[in-house]
Design a protein around this motif. Structure first.
Motif, mmCIF file in Angstrom:
data_model
loop_
_atom_site.group_PDB
_atom_site.id
_atom_site.type_symbol
_atom_site.label_atom_id
_atom_site.label_comp_id
_atom_site.label_asym_id
_atom_site.label_seq_id
_atom_site.Cartn_x
_atom_site.Cartn_y
_atom_site.Cartn_z
ATOM 1 N N PRO A 1 -34.548 18.340 59.758
ATOM 2 C CA PRO A 1 -34.329 16.921 59.657
ATOM 3 C C PRO A 1 -32.681 15.970 59.190
ATOM 4 O O PRO A 1 -32.804 15.320 59.852
ATOM 5 N N ASP A 2 -32.802 16.195 58.548
ATOM 6 C CA ASP A 2 -31.401 16.077 57.885
ATOM 7 C C ASP A 2 -29.717 16.902 58.524
ATOM 8 O O ASP A 2 -28.559 16.810 58.519
ATOM 9 N N GLY A 3 -30.336 17.555 59.520
ATOM 10 C CA GLY A 3 -28.924 19.038 60.133
ATOM 11 C C GLY A 3 -28.717 19.976 59.754
ATOM 12 O O GLY A 3 -28.084 20.480 60.109
ATOM 13 N N ASP A 4 -29.213 19.858 58.595
ATOM 14 C CA ASP A 4 -29.020 22.033 58.095
ATOM 15 C C ASP A 4 -29.969 22.487 58.358
ATOM 16 O O ASP A 4 -31.208 21.941 59.289
ATOM 17 N N PHE A 5 -30.647 24.194 57.794
ATOM 18 C CA PHE A 5 -31.261 24.647 58.484
ATOM 19 C C PHE A 5 -31.411 25.827 57.068
ATOM 20 O O PHE A 5 -30.733 25.046 56.133
ATOM 21 N N VAL A 6 -33.168 26.579 58.073
ATOM 22 C CA VAL A 6 -32.911 27.124 56.981
ATOM 23 C C VAL A 6 -33.612 28.783 56.990
ATOM 24 O O VAL A 6 -33.676 28.560 58.239
ATOM 25 N N GLU A 7 -33.098 29.107 56.675
ATOM 26 C CA GLU A 7 -32.985 31.417 57.416
ATOM 27 C C GLU A 7 -34.614 31.510 57.024
ATOM 28 O O GLU A 7 -35.208 31.640 56.096
ATOM 29 N N LEU A 8 -35.902 32.223 58.372
ATOM 30 C CA LEU A 8 -36.659 32.620 57.346
ATOM 31 C C LEU A 8 -37.005 34.085 58.099
ATOM 32 O O LEU A 8 -36.356 34.622 58.793
ATOM 33 N N ALA A 9 -37.448 35.113 57.077
ATOM 34 C CA ALA A 9 -37.661 35.835 57.479
ATOM 35 C C ALA A 9 -39.190 36.621 57.440
ATOM 36 O O ALA A 9 -39.609 36.560 56.976
ATOM 37 N N TRP A 10 -39.380 37.398 58.749
ATOM 38 C CA TRP A 10 -40.646 37.436 59.555
ATOM 39 C C TRP A 10 -41.597 38.765 59.087
ATOM 40 O O TRP A 10 -40.118 39.855 59.895
ATOM 41 N N ALA A 11 -42.336 38.951 58.613
ATOM 42 C CA ALA A 11 -42.927 40.850 58.288
ATOM 43 C C ALA A 11 -44.498 40.940 59.407
ATOM 44 O O ALA A 11 -45.294 39.646 58.669
ATOM 45 N N GLY A 12 -44.768 41.517 59.641
ATOM 46 C CA GLY A 12 -46.390 41.114 60.196
ATOM 47 C C GLY A 12 -46.593 41.236 61.565
ATOM 48 O O GLY A 12 -45.918 42.093 62.397
ATOM 49 N N PRO A 13 -47.838 40.873 61.919
ATOM 50 C CA PRO A 13 -47.857 40.786 63.603
ATOM 51 C C PRO A 13 -46.947 40.386 63.989
ATOM 52 O O PRO A 13 -46.072 39.196 63.922
ATOM 53 N N PRO A 14 -46.872 40.423 65.620
ATOM 54 C CA PRO A 14 -46.190 39.828 66.417
ATOM 55 C C PRO A 14 -46.458 38.483 66.576
ATOM 56 O O PRO A 14 -48.066 37.527 66.396
ATOM 57 N N PRO A 15 -45.827 37.405 67.196
ATOM 58 C CA PRO A 15 -46.295 35.844 67.218
ATOM 59 C C PRO A 15 -47.904 35.578 67.765
ATOM 60 O O PRO A 15 -48.319 34.065 66.764
ATOM 61 N N GLY A 16 -48.363 35.729 68.929
ATOM 62 C CA GLY A 16 -49.385 35.406 69.399
ATOM 63 C C GLY A 16 -50.599 36.124 69.045
ATOM 64 O O GLY A 16 -51.611 36.006 69.120
ATOM 65 N N ALA A 17 -50.431 37.133 68.186
ATOM 66 C CA ALA A 17 -52.210 38.172 67.387
ATOM 67 C C ALA A 17 -52.128 37.316 66.136
ATOM 68 O O ALA A 17 -52.021 36.720 65.446
ATOM 69 N N PRO A 18 -52.936 37.246 66.488
ATOM 70 C CA PRO A 18 -54.415 36.347 64.942
ATOM 71 C C PRO A 18 -54.082 37.171 63.460
ATOM 72 O O PRO A 18 -54.487 38.424 63.567
ATOM 73 N N ALA A 19 -53.287 36.098 62.968
ATOM 74 C CA ALA A 19 -53.329 37.257 61.329
ATOM 75 C C ALA A 19 -53.374 35.668 60.757
ATOM 76 O O ALA A 19 -52.624 34.666 61.221
ATOM 77 N N PRO A 20 -53.663 35.836 59.195
ATOM 78 C CA PRO A 20 -53.901 34.852 58.505
ATOM 79 C C PRO A 20 -52.395 35.106 58.210
ATOM 80 O O PRO A 20 -51.247 36.229 57.932
ATOM 81 N N LEU A 21 -51.735 33.842 57.255
ATOM 82 C CA LEU A 21 -50.322 33.397 57.383
ATOM 83 C C LEU A 21 -49.938 33.296 55.290
ATOM 84 O O LEU A 21 -50.282 33.208 54.671
ATOM 85 N N PHE A 22 -48.691 34.515 55.321
ATOM 86 C CA PHE A 22 -48.985 34.315 53.861
ATOM 87 C C PHE A 22 -46.654 33.811 53.802
ATOM 88 O O PHE A 22 -46.221 34.328 54.160
ATOM 89 N N ARG B 1 -48.051 25.198 63.956
ATOM 90 C CA ARG B 1 -47.575 25.985 64.869
ATOM 91 C C ARG B 1 -49.223 27.371 65.111
ATOM 92 O O ARG B 1 -49.662 28.196 65.942
ATOM 93 N N TYR B 2 -49.536 27.791 63.881
ATOM 94 C CA TYR B 2 -51.236 28.721 63.132
ATOM 95 C C TYR B 2 -51.725 27.286 62.561
ATOM 96 O O TYR B 2 -52.559 27.433 61.893
ATOM 97 N N PRO B 3 -52.577 26.726 63.697
ATOM 98 C CA PRO B 3 -53.687 25.727 62.722
ATOM 99 C C PRO B 3 -54.961 26.498 62.380
ATOM 100 O O PRO B 3 -55.463 26.019 61.587
ATOM 101 N N GLN B 4 -55.289 27.387 63.604
ATOM 102 C CA GLN B 4 -56.384 28.252 63.300
ATOM 103 C C GLN B 4 -56.313 28.862 62.178
ATOM 104 O O GLN B 4 -57.362 29.719 62.316
ATOM 105 N N VAL B 5 -55.453 29.583 61.504
ATOM 106 C CA VAL B 5 -55.523 30.696 60.913
ATOM 107 C C VAL B 5 -55.618 30.208 59.354
ATOM 108 O O VAL B 5 -54.832 29.176 59.009
ATOM 109 N N PRO B 6 -55.976 30.805 57.910
ATOM 110 C CA PRO B 6 -55.750 30.199 56.766
ATOM 111 C C PRO B 6 -53.912 30.853 56.314
ATOM 112 O O PRO B 6 -53.719 31.278 57.203
ATOM 113 N N ARG B 7 -53.863 29.853 55.922
ATOM 114 C CA ARG B 7 -52.870 29.808 55.165
ATOM 115 C C ARG B 7 -52.038 29.964 54.053
ATOM 116 O O ARG B 7 -53.331 28.520 53.550
ATOM 117 N N VAL B 8 -51.801 30.552 52.998
ATOM 118 C CA VAL B 8 -51.233 30.729 51.379
ATOM 119 C C VAL B 8 -49.847 30.517 51.073
ATOM 120 O O VAL B 8 -49.174 31.236 51.983
#
Length: 345
Positions: free
Chosen positions: A44-65, A131-138
């Motif tokens: 929100p303040d105009g800066d950014f952070v970088e994310l690194a993802w591993a695991g299923p592609p975005p559309g696949a159902p999976a819990p989130l770590f 983005r992922y309202p239906q899955v467990p998020r830890v």
């Protein structure tokens, strides 16, 4: 044992129980290299952070770590690779958030990050809930990231973030005491390494005049402790009076009593970054399970398993993720886990 406090099941590899050996051993473990997908998250303040993802592609159902690294850590840190790979093997979509300036690119604004800076993590977790309202998020944090996460959980007492659980690994919940510990004995070597990394990042920005600090490169070179660095850089850069004010306001320890979300804290009694009996006088909230091991060093926890050195920490986190996923989904409809995964992480 006092309710909420338990002995961890960790047993160090034979002959490798020394705290400093355990701290350094993870660098020698075979490093899993999950295929990572990069994402830039605008803040929100105009800066950014970088994310690194591993695991299923975005559309696949999976819990989130979601993982938050330690001081000057990144997705390249041994513990990060181990934990992301362990979560991915158990069928989780795993992701690490780099704190500002810790990814591949310097951040835009004249600021960095610190142990009590929860705003970016809150923004990320809020976006992920949408983005992922239906899955467990830890959420999980390591060292500095663990203290930050515990502070966030205390601030989010009603769990508006909708987390299913949290894991804090080696959190320095008393920042002043930990800073003092790093000024004594062999621990000064760790302090020196961390200072070199921090100075190496901030010095060019001082030269370029992009930081609002009345500090020269020569003056920065005279700083020899993390407390001194926090006095001259971290505190003034982020609105604290001095290091003492920063440590008091950012430490998660006094806030642990208010945490109700199911939260696992993993701690080693011999952690060289922390004073003995760090948790002795702290009140733990009803959601906290503190597992203390007699050995383990700082984010070490290397065991002998199936004929080779292995990360007990990754195995413990994987088991906790299994437990929470079963609880969240009632043991049914849990996608992504195979019989091979059941063989253990």
């Amino acid at each position: 044992m006092i309710p909420g406090r338990h002995r961890a099941s960790f047993r160090p590899a034979p002959g490798l129980a020394n705290r400093h050996v355990q701290t350094l051993l993870p660098r020698l473990l075979p490093g899993p290299a999950p295929c990572l997908r990069e994402e830039i998250l605008e803040l929100p303040d105009g800066d950014f952070v970088e994310l690194a993802w591993a695991g299923p592609p975005p559309g696949a159902p999976a819990p989130l770590f979601v993982l938050f690294h330690g001081l000057e850590g990144s997705v390249r840190s041994p513990y990060a690779r181990q934990l992301l790979a362990a979560a991915r093997r158990r069928g989780w979509r795993a992701m690490l958030m780099h704190f500002r300036g810790c990814g591949a690119h310097p951040n835009r604004l004249p600021r960095a990050y610190h142990s009590g800076d929860t705003a970016d993590a809150r923004w990320l977790l809020t976006r992920l809930a949408q983005r992922y309202p239906q899955v467990p998020r830890v959420a999980a944090g390591v060292s500095l990231g663990a203290n930050m996460l515990l502070k966030l959980l205390a601030e989010d007492a009603d769990n508006s973030l909708g987390l299913a659980g949290a894991i804090a690994i080696a959190p320095p919940v008393d920042l002043a005491a930990c800073a003092d510990t790093l000024e004594r004995g062999v621990a000064r070597l760790y302090q020196r390494h961390l200072l070199q990394t921090l100075k190496g990042k901030v010095a060019p920005r001082l030269d370029a005049g992009t930081l609002p600090l009345s500090l020269s490169r020569a003056q920065l070179a005279l700083v020899t402790t993390l407390r001194g660095y926090d006095d001259t850089v971290t505190a003034p850069l982020h609105g604290f009076t001095d290091a003492a004010d920063y440590y008091r306001r950012a430490s998660a320890g006094p806030r642990l009593g208010g945490i109700r979300l199911p939260t696992l804290i993993v701690h080693a009694d011999d952690d060289p970054f922390m004073p003995p009996e760090l948790y002795r006088d702290l009140l733990l909230g009803p959601g906290i399970r503190l597992e203390s091991a007699r050995h383990g060093g700082h984010v070490g926890f290397v065991e002998w398993r199936r004929g080779c050195l292995a990360s007990w920490l990754a195995r413990r986190v994987a088991r906790q993720l299994d437990d929470w996923r079963t609880t969240a989904w009632g043991g049914q409809g849990m996608p992504g886990r195979s019989d091979a995964d059941n063989a253990g992480a």
